[in-house]
Write a protein that holds these residues in place. Structure first.
Motif, mmCIF file in Angstrom:
data_model
loop_
_atom_site.group_PDB
_atom_site.id
_atom_site.type_symbol
_atom_site.label_atom_id
_atom_site.label_comp_id
_atom_site.label_asym_id
_atom_site.label_seq_id
_atom_site.Cartn_x
_atom_site.Cartn_y
_atom_site.Cartn_z
ATOM 1 N N PRO A 1 6.186 6.738 4.258
ATOM 2 C CA PRO A 1 6.389 6.703 2.801
ATOM 3 C C PRO A 1 6.430 5.288 2.239
ATOM 4 N N GLU A 2 6.930 4.349 3.014
ATOM 5 C CA GLU A 2 7.005 2.969 2.528
ATOM 6 C C GLU A 2 5.642 2.285 2.467
ATOM 7 N N ASP A 3 4.609 2.934 2.961
ATOM 8 C CA ASP A 3 3.244 2.410 2.809
ATOM 9 C C ASP A 3 2.660 2.763 1.439
ATOM 10 N N THR A 4 3.353 3.572 0.684
ATOM 11 C CA THR A 4 2.880 3.957 -0.635
ATOM 12 C C THR A 4 2.752 2.739 -1.535
ATOM 13 N N ALA A 5 1.556 2.555 -2.076
ATOM 14 C CA ALA A 5 1.272 1.385 -2.913
ATOM 15 C C ALA A 5 -0.151 1.484 -3.430
ATOM 16 N N VAL A 6 -0.474 0.582 -4.337
ATOM 17 C CA VAL A 6 -1.870 0.382 -4.706
ATOM 18 C C VAL A 6 -2.430 -0.676 -3.760
ATOM 19 N N TYR A 7 -3.529 -0.359 -3.126
ATOM 20 C CA TYR A 7 -4.154 -1.259 -2.157
ATOM 21 C C TYR A 7 -5.341 -1.949 -2.807
ATOM 22 N N PHE A 8 -5.355 -3.261 -2.699
ATOM 23 C CA PHE A 8 -6.397 -4.078 -3.302
ATOM 24 C C PHE A 8 -7.244 -4.740 -2.226
ATOM 25 N N CYS A 9 -8.535 -4.669 -2.431
ATOM 26 C CA CYS A 9 -9.476 -5.372 -1.578
ATOM 27 C C CYS A 9 -9.615 -6.813 -2.075
ATOM 28 N N ASN A 10 -9.769 -7.733 -1.140
ATOM 29 C CA ASN A 10 -9.880 -9.142 -1.492
ATOM 30 C C ASN A 10 -10.989 -9.793 -0.672
ATOM 31 N N ALA A 11 -11.690 -10.734 -1.291
ATOM 32 C CA ALA A 11 -12.704 -11.495 -0.561
ATOM 33 C C ALA A 11 -12.660 -12.943 -1.010
ATOM 34 N N LEU A 12 -12.722 -13.832 -0.035
ATOM 35 C CA LEU A 12 -12.819 -15.267 -0.296
ATOM 36 C C LEU A 12 -14.267 -15.647 -0.036
ATOM 37 N N LEU A 13 -15.004 -15.967 -1.094
ATOM 38 C CA LEU A 13 -16.442 -16.130 -0.907
ATOM 39 C C LEU A 13 -17.045 -17.179 -1.834
ATOM 40 N N ARG A 14 -18.286 -17.542 -1.503
ATOM 41 C CA ARG A 14 -19.091 -18.431 -2.334
ATOM 42 C C ARG A 14 -20.242 -17.613 -2.895
ATOM 43 N N ALA A 15 -20.388 -17.643 -4.210
ATOM 44 C CA ALA A 15 -21.400 -16.810 -4.860
ATOM 45 C C ALA A 15 -22.819 -17.357 -4.647
ATOM 46 N N TRP A 16 -22.967 -18.645 -4.531
ATOM 47 C CA TRP A 16 -24.280 -19.253 -4.259
ATOM 48 C C TRP A 16 -24.059 -20.568 -3.541
ATOM 49 N N ILE A 17 -25.107 -21.113 -2.939
ATOM 50 C CA ILE A 17 -24.981 -22.354 -2.192
ATOM 51 C C ILE A 17 -24.503 -23.456 -3.134
ATOM 52 N N TRP B 1 -7.047 -6.902 2.788
ATOM 53 C CA TRP B 1 -6.367 -5.902 1.973
ATOM 54 C C TRP B 1 -4.961 -6.385 1.645
ATOM 55 N N TYR B 2 -4.591 -6.192 0.399
ATOM 56 C CA TYR B 2 -3.248 -6.443 -0.072
ATOM 57 C C TYR B 2 -2.740 -5.148 -0.689
ATOM 58 N N ARG B 3 -1.436 -5.071 -0.857
ATOM 59 C CA ARG B 3 -0.882 -3.883 -1.513
ATOM 60 C C ARG B 3 0.276 -4.275 -2.418
ATOM 61 N N ALA C 1 3.499 -2.245 -4.275
ATOM 62 C CA ALA C 1 4.300 -1.060 -4.573
ATOM 63 C C ALA C 1 4.993 -1.261 -5.920
ATOM 64 N N PRO C 2 5.397 -0.182 -6.570
ATOM 65 C CA PRO C 2 6.057 -0.304 -7.882
ATOM 66 C C PRO C 2 7.285 -1.205 -7.805
ATOM 67 N N GLY C 3 7.344 -2.173 -8.705
ATOM 68 C CA GLY C 3 8.490 -3.066 -8.767
ATOM 69 C C GLY C 3 8.509 -4.156 -7.714
ATOM 70 N N LYS C 4 7.439 -4.246 -6.934
ATOM 71 C CA LYS C 4 7.397 -5.250 -5.870
ATOM 72 C C LYS C 4 6.200 -6.175 -6.070
ATOM 73 N N GLN C 5 6.241 -7.309 -5.392
ATOM 74 C CA GLN C 5 5.133 -8.252 -5.451
ATOM 75 C C GLN C 5 4.000 -7.795 -4.543
ATOM 76 N N ARG C 6 2.811 -8.243 -4.892
ATOM 77 C CA ARG C 6 1.655 -7.957 -4.039
ATOM 78 C C ARG C 6 1.845 -8.674 -2.701
ATOM 79 N N GLU C 7 1.529 -7.966 -1.619
ATOM 80 C CA GLU C 7 1.705 -8.549 -0.290
ATOM 81 C C GLU C 7 0.460 -8.341 0.555
ATOM 82 N N LEU C 8 0.272 -9.253 1.493
ATOM 83 C CA LEU C 8 -0.847 -9.145 2.417
ATOM 84 C C LEU C 8 -0.617 -7.985 3.371
ATOM 85 N N VAL C 9 -1.650 -7.191 3.569
ATOM 86 C CA VAL C 9 -1.618 -6.138 4.582
ATOM 87 C C VAL C 9 -2.353 -6.619 5.827
ATOM 88 N N ALA C 10 -3.603 -6.980 5.651
ATOM 89 C CA ALA C 10 -4.405 -7.446 6.783
ATOM 90 C C ALA C 10 -5.605 -8.217 6.256
#
Length: 120
Positions: free
Chosen positions: A86-102, A35-37, A39-48
């Motif tokens: 309140p500082e956790d307010t942001a848009v949270y994005f799901c992320n996956a590092l994956l291979r679509a096929w062998i 998960w990344y997030r 916030a308005p006016g800020k760069q996307r950052e890693l959450v976990a």
């Protein structure tokens, strides 16, 4: 490949929310999900982030409050958020590092984002 995130919303300070993200489509293997997030006016950052083996890493700002978990069988990742501020307010994005096929390259995929607002 699609990542569908859900679970965002409005919560009071000190409250909890649980985000879910499901990866679907042509998936051969997933190296990590996280998960990344942004916030308005800020760069996307890693959450976990969590690897296929279960190793996790999270931002210092959320340690002790947020817990990431993963269901490899369902290609899902969760973020349990407690003691929200309140500082956790942001848009949270799901992320996956994956291979679509062998034989496919390992690529980064993003979900559409889910809004989390912490306010009284």
């Amino acid at each position: 490949v699609q990542l569908q995130a859900s679970g965002g919303g409005l919560v009071q300070p000190g409250g909890s929310l649980r985000l879910s993200c499901a990866a679907s489509g042509s998936i051969f293997s997933i190296s990590s999900m996280g998960w990344y997030r942004q916030a308005p006016g800020k760069q996307r950052e890693l959450v976990a982030i969590v690897t296929s083996g279960g190793s996790t890493n999270s931002a210092d700002s959320v340690k002790g409050r947020f817990t990431i978990s993963r269901d490899n069988a369902k290609n899902m990742v969760y973020l349990q958020m407690n003691s929200l501020k309140p500082e956790d307010t942001a848009v949270y994005f799901c992320n996956a590092l994956l291979r679509a096929w062998i034989g496919a390259p390992t690529l980064n995929y993003w979900g559409q984002g889910t809004q989390v607002t912490v306010s009284s």
